[in-house]
Write a protein that holds these residues in place. Structure first.
Motif, PDB file in Angstrom:
ATOM      1  N   LYS A  94      -4.524  -2.939 -22.666  1.00  0.00           N
ATOM      2  CA  LYS A  94      -5.572  -3.959 -22.640  1.00  0.00           C
ATOM      3  C   LYS A  94      -5.242  -5.104 -21.710  1.00  0.00           C
ATOM      4  O   LYS A  94      -5.393  -6.283 -22.039  1.00  0.00           O
ATOM      5  CB  LYS A  94      -5.821  -4.492 -24.045  1.00  0.00           C
ATOM      6  CG  LYS A  94      -6.326  -3.427 -25.004  1.00  0.00           C
ATOM      7  CD  LYS A  94      -6.612  -4.016 -26.374  1.00  0.00           C
ATOM      8  CE  LYS A  94      -7.101  -2.941 -27.351  1.00  0.00           C
ATOM      9  NZ  LYS A  94      -7.370  -3.486 -28.698  1.00  0.00           N
ATOM     10  N   LEU A  95      -4.764  -4.756 -20.509  1.00  0.00           N
ATOM     11  CA  LEU A  95      -4.545  -5.797 -19.499  1.00  0.00           C
ATOM     12  C   LEU A  95      -5.892  -6.305 -19.000  1.00  0.00           C
ATOM     13  O   LEU A  95      -6.858  -5.549 -18.911  1.00  0.00           O
ATOM     14  CB  LEU A  95      -3.747  -5.237 -18.319  1.00  0.00           C
ATOM     15  CG  LEU A  95      -2.238  -5.185 -18.432  1.00  0.00           C
ATOM     16  CD1 LEU A  95      -1.652  -4.582 -17.161  1.00  0.00           C
ATOM     17  CD2 LEU A  95      -1.648  -6.552 -18.675  1.00  0.00           C
ATOM     18  N   PRO A  96      -5.997  -7.587 -18.651  1.00  0.00           N
ATOM     19  CA  PRO A  96      -7.257  -8.073 -18.083  1.00  0.00           C
ATOM     20  C   PRO A  96      -7.507  -7.455 -16.708  1.00  0.00           C
ATOM     21  O   PRO A  96      -6.580  -7.070 -16.008  1.00  0.00           O
ATOM     22  CB  PRO A  96      -7.037  -9.597 -17.995  1.00  0.00           C
ATOM     23  CG  PRO A  96      -5.570  -9.770 -17.975  1.00  0.00           C
ATOM     24  CD  PRO A  96      -4.988  -8.663 -18.791  1.00  0.00           C
ATOM     25  N   MET A  97      -8.756  -7.385 -16.326  1.00  0.00           N
ATOM     26  CA  MET A  97      -9.136  -6.847 -15.026  1.00  0.00           C
ATOM     27  C   MET A  97      -8.705  -7.808 -13.924  1.00  0.00           C
ATOM     28  O   MET A  97      -8.612  -9.016 -14.117  1.00  0.00           O
ATOM     29  CB  MET A  97     -10.641  -6.638 -14.964  1.00  0.00           C
ATOM     30  CG  MET A  97     -11.183  -5.706 -16.058  1.00  0.00           C
ATOM     31  SD  MET A  97     -10.720  -3.999 -15.807  1.00  0.00           S
ATOM     32  CE  MET A  97     -11.955  -3.538 -14.592  1.00  0.00           C
ATOM     33  N   VAL A  98      -8.444  -7.231 -12.748  1.00  0.00           N
ATOM     34  CA  VAL A  98      -8.040  -8.013 -11.575  1.00  0.00           C
ATOM     35  C   VAL A  98      -9.135  -7.896 -10.525  1.00  0.00           C
ATOM     36  O   VAL A  98      -9.677  -6.802 -10.280  1.00  0.00           O
ATOM     37  CB  VAL A  98      -6.692  -7.517 -11.027  1.00  0.00           C
ATOM     38  CG1 VAL A  98      -6.376  -8.204  -9.699  1.00  0.00           C
ATOM     39  CG2 VAL A  98      -5.591  -7.770 -12.039  1.00  0.00           C
ATOM     40  N   TYR A  99      -9.448  -9.000  -9.901  1.00  0.00           N
ATOM     41  CA  TYR A  99     -10.485  -9.017  -8.869  1.00  0.00           C
ATOM     42  C   TYR A  99      -9.799  -8.864  -7.507  1.00  0.00           C
ATOM     43  O   TYR A  99      -9.129  -9.782  -7.041  1.00  0.00           O
ATOM     44  CB  TYR A  99     -11.260 -10.333  -8.927  1.00  0.00           C
ATOM     45  CG  TYR A  99     -12.521 -10.334  -8.084  1.00  0.00           C
ATOM     46  CD1 TYR A  99     -13.628  -9.563  -8.448  1.00  0.00           C
ATOM     47  CD2 TYR A  99     -12.606 -11.108  -6.930  1.00  0.00           C
ATOM     48  CE1 TYR A  99     -14.780  -9.573  -7.693  1.00  0.00           C
ATOM     49  CE2 TYR A  99     -13.750 -11.116  -6.177  1.00  0.00           C
ATOM     50  CZ  TYR A  99     -14.856 -10.353  -6.551  1.00  0.00           C
ATOM     51  OH  TYR A  99     -16.000 -10.364  -5.794  1.00  0.00           O
ATOM     52  N   GLY A 100      -9.963  -7.656  -6.845  1.00  0.00           N
ATOM     53  CA  GLY A 100      -9.274  -7.448  -5.578  1.00  0.00           C
ATOM     54  C   GLY A 100      -9.804  -6.232  -4.824  1.00  0.00           C
ATOM     55  O   GLY A 100     -10.700  -5.515  -5.266  1.00  0.00           O
ATOM     56  N   ASP A 101      -9.167  -5.981  -3.662  1.00  0.00           N
ATOM     57  CA  ASP A 101      -9.523  -4.861  -2.786  1.00  0.00           C
ATOM     58  C   ASP A 101      -8.681  -3.668  -3.214  1.00  0.00           C
ATOM     59  O   ASP A 101      -7.444  -3.674  -3.081  1.00  0.00           O
ATOM     60  CB  ASP A 101      -9.259  -5.254  -1.340  1.00  0.00           C
ATOM     61  CG  ASP A 101      -9.796  -4.219  -0.357  1.00  0.00           C
ATOM     62  OD1 ASP A 101      -9.670  -3.016  -0.637  1.00  0.00           O
ATOM     63  OD2 ASP A 101     -10.334  -4.624   0.688  1.00  0.00           O
ATOM     64  N   ALA A 102      -9.328  -2.609  -3.704  1.00  0.00           N
ATOM     65  CA  ALA A 102      -8.597  -1.451  -4.225  1.00  0.00           C
ATOM     66  C   ALA A 102      -7.767  -0.772  -3.149  1.00  0.00           C
ATOM     67  O   ALA A 102      -6.612  -0.383  -3.372  1.00  0.00           O
ATOM     68  CB  ALA A 102      -9.581  -0.463  -4.861  1.00  0.00           C
ATOM     69  N   LEU A 150     -11.282  -8.571   3.004  1.00  0.00           N
ATOM     70  CA  LEU A 150     -11.182  -7.909   1.703  1.00  0.00           C
ATOM     71  C   LEU A 150     -12.548  -7.418   1.243  1.00  0.00           C
ATOM     72  O   LEU A 150     -13.577  -8.068   1.470  1.00  0.00           O
ATOM     73  CB  LEU A 150     -10.615  -8.882   0.653  1.00  0.00           C
ATOM     74  CG  LEU A 150      -9.192  -9.383   0.894  1.00  0.00           C
ATOM     75  CD1 LEU A 150      -8.773 -10.328  -0.235  1.00  0.00           C
ATOM     76  CD2 LEU A 150      -8.202  -8.231   0.993  1.00  0.00           C
ATOM     77  N   ASN A 151     -12.524  -6.276   0.557  1.00  0.00           N
ATOM     78  CA  ASN A 151     -13.721  -5.740  -0.077  1.00  0.00           C
ATOM     79  C   ASN A 151     -13.414  -5.702  -1.574  1.00  0.00           C
ATOM     80  O   ASN A 151     -13.011  -4.693  -2.134  1.00  0.00           O
ATOM     81  CB  ASN A 151     -14.023  -4.343   0.466  1.00  0.00           C
ATOM     82  CG  ASN A 151     -15.317  -3.784  -0.105  1.00  0.00           C
ATOM     83  OD1 ASN A 151     -16.134  -4.533  -0.634  1.00  0.00           O
ATOM     84  ND2 ASN A 151     -15.475  -2.485  -0.039  1.00  0.00           N
ATOM     85  N   SER A 152     -13.609  -6.892  -2.244  1.00  0.00           N
ATOM     86  CA  SER A 152     -13.097  -7.092  -3.614  1.00  0.00           C
ATOM     87  C   SER A 152     -14.057  -6.558  -4.657  1.00  0.00           C
ATOM     88  O   SER A 152     -15.277  -6.502  -4.448  1.00  0.00           O
ATOM     89  CB  SER A 152     -12.841  -8.576  -3.864  1.00  0.00           C
ATOM     90  OG  SER A 152     -11.873  -9.047  -2.959  1.00  0.00           O
ATOM     91  N   GLU A 153     -13.431  -6.140  -5.768  1.00  0.00           N
ATOM     92  CA  GLU A 153     -14.167  -5.684  -6.935  1.00  0.00           C
ATOM     93  C   GLU A 153     -13.237  -5.811  -8.141  1.00  0.00           C
ATOM     94  O   GLU A 153     -12.045  -6.089  -8.007  1.00  0.00           O
ATOM     95  CB  GLU A 153     -14.587  -4.230  -6.748  1.00  0.00           C
ATOM     96  CG  GLU A 153     -13.397  -3.288  -6.487  1.00  0.00           C
ATOM     97  CD  GLU A 153     -13.869  -1.860  -6.249  1.00  0.00           C
ATOM     98  OE1 GLU A 153     -14.759  -1.431  -6.991  1.00  0.00           O
ATOM     99  OE2 GLU A 153     -13.340  -1.218  -5.314  1.00  0.00           O
ATOM    100  N   TRP A 154     -13.805  -5.649  -9.363  1.00  0.00           N
ATOM    101  CA  TRP A 154     -12.976  -5.729 -10.559  1.00  0.00           C
ATOM    102  C   TRP A 154     -12.225  -4.411 -10.734  1.00  0.00           C
ATOM    103  O   TRP A 154     -12.816  -3.341 -10.726  1.00  0.00           O
ATOM    104  CB  TRP A 154     -13.829  -6.017 -11.788  1.00  0.00           C
ATOM    105  CG  TRP A 154     -14.381  -7.413 -11.792  1.00  0.00           C
ATOM    106  CD1 TRP A 154     -15.636  -7.799 -11.483  1.00  0.00           C
ATOM    107  CD2 TRP A 154     -13.644  -8.580 -12.098  1.00  0.00           C
ATOM    108  NE1 TRP A 154     -15.753  -9.156 -11.566  1.00  0.00           N
ATOM    109  CE2 TRP A 154     -14.525  -9.671 -11.955  1.00  0.00           C
ATOM    110  CE3 TRP A 154     -12.325  -8.841 -12.461  1.00  0.00           C
ATOM    111  CZ2 TRP A 154     -14.138 -10.976 -12.169  1.00  0.00           C
ATOM    112  CZ3 TRP A 154     -11.936 -10.151 -12.684  1.00  0.00           C
ATOM    113  CH2 TRP A 154     -12.833 -11.209 -12.545  1.00  0.00           C
ATOM    114  N   LEU A 155     -10.893  -4.513 -10.907  1.00  0.00           N
ATOM    115  CA  LEU A 155     -10.030  -3.333 -10.930  1.00  0.00           C
ATOM    116  C   LEU A 155      -9.174  -3.315 -12.183  1.00  0.00           C
ATOM    117  O   LEU A 155      -8.777  -4.373 -12.692  1.00  0.00           O
ATOM    118  CB  LEU A 155      -9.117  -3.317  -9.699  1.00  0.00           C
ATOM    119  CG  LEU A 155      -9.804  -3.405  -8.321  1.00  0.00           C
ATOM    120  CD1 LEU A 155      -8.751  -3.601  -7.252  1.00  0.00           C
ATOM    121  CD2 LEU A 155     -10.608  -2.152  -8.055  1.00  0.00           C
ATOM    122  N   SER A 156      -8.828  -2.100 -12.599  1.00  0.00           N
ATOM    123  CA  SER A 156      -7.825  -1.917 -13.648  1.00  0.00           C
ATOM    124  C   SER A 156      -6.511  -1.596 -12.950  1.00  0.00           C
ATOM    125  O   SER A 156      -6.388  -0.569 -12.276  1.00  0.00           O
ATOM    126  CB  SER A 156      -8.231  -0.791 -14.586  1.00  0.00           C
ATOM    127  OG  SER A 156      -7.143  -0.461 -15.441  1.00  0.00           O
TER     128      SER A 156
END
Length: 843
Positions: free
Chosen positions: A722-730, A686-692
């Motif tokens: 205003k959903l919280p951000m998700v930490y994942g691979d876009a 995985l190449n994770s980052e904070w996502l909307s």
């Protein structure tokens, strides 16, 4: 019966002696009473006269001392010198002498020298043990004072006496109030001229109290009155003592008596108010002869009629006591005589009763023993002797506690005996008795007290039962009960109707139901509804036939939680072989089943992983070997098509174009299959980052726009703001959402209505953690409930074309993100896919 005999016998003799003696005693008491009354009346009058005389002498002596002091001071040289020449040196000598005189006497509140014009020349105050000269500036003029005028008007060597009144200081009544009597005499110079007066102020409470202590026993009846009938001193605490602010006086309280007292100098008389004795004194006697103008005081002794009657009652009471004493002697003498006779009768009856009682104790099938107050055996029946193996002579008159009670219980038995002798009976007790063979037998005793002829406790009688075997059985039962209560397994005891009569603490721990809640109910309170009636019917048939039943229940706790238990139910029979109860022993196997299921699941997953690994290696090999040939075919078809189009544009017919297009599509299809195989066999990191998530979904929908148009589908979105951000691979999450949208489009093929896909996002709290939920719903044909569990398995597909790896790859990507996915039929038709993703970084 003894009390009745005592009453009949003693009453005859009692009245024969009592009647004549009582008459004689009554005659003597009456004579004594009247004689004593006459003597008492005479004594009262004599005592009253004596009290008045002593009081007169006392107060006269006190007044004479004051008069003597006043005459003495009026003739001292220092005063004569001042009268002749009132200059300062002579005046200072006078002041010094008066100070010394005041300190020595300690009784005069004030000593004053007042000039003929009424001006105070010297005033000495005595207060709290100190004599003090008053400053000249505070001296007052008494010219308008009636007392001054009267004192100045009398003859030399005569004394003028004031009434008992409050002292006036600077034209105001001095406070606190100080009732005083003033004595004054005129002062004459050498030429016989009046030059002023000498005045003594004496506090009333300093002069008058001294006249009563000498007045014999009647000090509480003596009154001192002025000539107007006002009290100067009274034994009454509420009688006015001064002439000011008074609303009552002796003359007002006793008007008839005062008429006689005021008209005579002395005497005694009695009226309805009481006995009066009185005498007259002249406070300034002998400086003036008695006359109407000279002030006189009355000393009166008053014995109220109530007091005289009290003496009469007292005399009568004395006679009654004397009479009662003689009567009491007669009663005591009669009582003692009767008691001696009754005692002889009761002793005889007691002996007869004891003989009958012992015969009764010999005939009963219970142990019986009688002890005296020292603990020695007075009686022991044959039943007890047989039980302990001793003979009669081995027990009688022996120390019961020391010889026959087990060592560990001797102190307890001694305490029981001591308390019984003190009247505090322990009605029931158990003791272990030693037998001749050295064994011990346990007896339960019922105790009663033994009484002698005088109804005094003289011993202890015990009737008991041998409970050795019963105690042994009870002890075994207690051990069994403790074993059941402390058992690590839940235990239920029911009657034959299945009503719970007992549960142990482990049952409460397992089910949550307390003993009070369970007892009286049926075990059906634990039913979860998952066991069918056939199984319950088999259970009852088994235990009703007397056999033991074993089985599993999926029951429900009080709090609603389900649990698994393994139960063994056994019938319990009475001595006649009849079934009276059922005993159920349970074992909580919830955790055991969970572990077993977990092991099975792990084994399945391990087998599946091993199989997938083999498939993955094979897929990787196949994909690698087929990719190059497919690339060559694809390239050749593309080159071929371009060249033909340029050279034979007219002659290249539509059929050839269609065949070329089909060949290219099949090549692309094969490439997609190979791509899925490679991706499944070798998942990337995985190449994770904070996502909307909302933005990622919009991007995914736009990339699948072509497919959506081809299927003529309608896509609607419902995003929570205003959903919280998700930490994942876009990239991988976009692949997940793209696969789910394409699957939803394929699910809506071949339906009569317009295809619709709805995408919804929301935020949910699961297991105390905030997560993002994404729902993909379509209006297709829906899912078979059995397919929902296997659609995520690799290579399973319901389509004519496809590898069955799409949803497997989706699940693998979500597992890498610690997410969840589930499939279900939508309530409005079609299928619904739910994806849940964590909001925080995963580990």
């Amino acid at each position: 019966m003894s009390n009745a005999l005592y009453s009949r016998d003693i009453l005859k003799q009692y009245f024969q002696i009592l009647v004549p003696l009582l008459g004689l005693l009554l005659l003597i008491a009456t004579t004594h009473y009247y004689t004593h009354e006459e003597l008492t009346d005479t004594d009262h009058k004599a005592d009253a006269v004596l009290s008045v005389d002593l009081a007169r002498e006392t107060i006269t002596a006190e007044l004479n001392n004051v008069v003597s002091d006043l005459i003495f001071l009026s003739n001292i040289n220092e005063l004569r010198a001042v009268l002749a020449n009132p200059s300062s040196p002579y005046l200072k000598n006078l002041e010094r002498e008066l100070l010394i005189f005041s300190r020595i006497k300690k009784r005069y509140d004030q000593i004053r020298y007042i000039a003929q014009d009424g001006q105070e020349i010297v005033r000495i105050n005595y207060h709290n043990g100190e004599a003090v000269k008053v400053a000249k500036t505070t001296l007052m003029n008494k010219a308008n004072d009636d007392f001054f005028k009267q004192a100045l008007a009398i003859k030399p060597e005569q004394i003028h006496l004031s009434s008992l009144d409050r002292n006036v200081k600077q034209e105001a009544i001095e406070t606190p109030h100080k009732p005083v009597i003033r004595f004054a005499t005129p002062l004459i110079n050498a030429q016989g001229q009046k030059r002023g007066i000498l005045v003594f102020n004496i506090l009333g409470n300093s002069l008058l109290p001294n006249f009563t202590p000498q007045a014999t026993t009647n000090t509480d009846r003596i009154h001192l009155l002025n000539q107007e009938g006002y009290w100067l001193r009274s034994p009454y605490s509420d009688a006015p003592g001064l002439k000011f602010d008074r609303k009552r006086s002796f003359a007002i309280s006793y008007p008839l008596a005062w008429q006689q007292i005021s008209a005579n100098l002395s005497g005694s008389f009695e009226n309805s108010a009481g006995l009066f004795s009185y005498s007259t004194i002249y406070p300034v006697w002998p400086t003036a002869k008695p006359s109407k103008e000279i002030q006189s005081w009355k000393i009166v002794s008053l014995a109220p009629m109530a007091l005289i009657k009290e003496y009469t009652i007292s005399s009568l009471f004395f006679n009654n006591i004397l009479f009662g004493a003689f009567a009491l002697l007669i009663i005591i003498w009669s009582f003692v005589t009767a008691k001696i006779r009754v005692s002889h009768k009761k002793i005889k009856a007691q002996n007869e009763y004891e003989q009958r009682f012992r015969k009764t104790l010999e005939s009963i099938q219970l142990a019986a023993i009688s002890l005296d107050d020292k603990g020695k055996v007075q009686f022991c029946n044959n039943y007890l002797l047989k039980k302990i193996g001793f003979k009669h002579e081995d027990v009688i008159n022996k120390e019961w506690i020391d010889n026959f009670i087990e060592e560990a219980e001797k102190e307890k038995m001694k305490e029981i005996l001591a308390n019984a002798m003190a009247g505090s009976l322990c009605s029931i007790h158990e003791t272990k008795i030693k037998t001749r063979g050295g064994d011990t037998r346990l007896f339960s005793w019922n105790n009663t007290l033994s009484y002698d002829a005088n109804d005094r406790v003289c011993g202890l009688t015990c009737i008991g039962e041998d409970i050795t075997e019963q105690h042994h059985r009870e002890e075994q039962l207690r051990i069994l009960s403790r074993a059941v209560e402390q058992s690590p397994a839940p235990v239920i005891l029911t009657n034959t109707d299945g009503v719970i009569e007992y549960v142990n603490s482990k049952f409460t721990e397992l089910t949550g139901y307390t003993a009070a809640e369970a007892i009286g109910n049926n075990p059906s309170i634990l039913k979860s509804g998952e066991t069918n009636s056939e199984e319950y019917r088999d259970l009852w048939e088994t235990i009703d036939s007397g056999k033991e039943w074993h089985g599993l229940f999926h029951n429900r706790r009080k709090n609603g939680e389900l649990y698994w238990e393994y139960t063994t139910i056994s019938p319990i029979r009475n001595p006649d072989g009849e079934i009276t109860h059922f005993l159920a022993i349970k074992e909580d196997i919830t955790e055991k089943r969970r572990l077993e299921n977990e092991v099975k699941q792990r084994n399945r997953e391990l087998a599946q992983a091993q199989a997938l690994a083999v498939v993955g290696r094979m897929s990787s090999m196949i994909a690698h070997d087929l990719r190059n040939p497919l690339s060559s075919i694809k390239m050749g078809l593309q080159i071929f098509g371009k060249r033909v189009d340029k050279q034979h544009e007219q002659s290249w017919n539509e059929e050839a174009k269609e065949l070329r297009q089909i060949a290219l599509e099949q090549v692309r299809y094969m490439e997609n299959i190979l791509a899925d195989l490679l991706q499944f066999s070798r998942p990337d990191a995985l190449n994770s980052e904070w996502l909307s998530i909302n933005k990622l979904l919009d991007l995914t929908v736009s990339t699948t726009e072509k497919n959506i148009k081809e299927h003529k589908a309608k896509v609607t979105t419902d995003y929570q703001a205003k959903l919280p951000m998700v930490y994942g691979d876009a990239t991988k999450l976009r692949q997940v959402f793209s696969n789910l949208i394409l699957n939803a489009l394929q699910a809506t093929e071949n339906i009569e209505r317009k295809p619709e896909i709805r995408i919804k996002t929301s935020m949910e709290l699961l297991n105390s953690k905030m997560k993002v939920k994404v729902e993909f719903s379509d209006n297709g044909l829906g899912l078979d409930s059995e397919q929902a569990d296997i659609l995520f398995e690799p290579f399973y597909t319901t389509k004519a074309k496809g590898t069955g790896l799409g949803l497997a790859i989706v699940k693998r990507i979500l597992d890498q993100h610690y997410g969840e996915i589930s499939l279900a039929s939508s309530p409005n038709g079609g299928a619904c896919v739910v994806v849940i993703l964590p909001t925080g970084p995963f580990h």
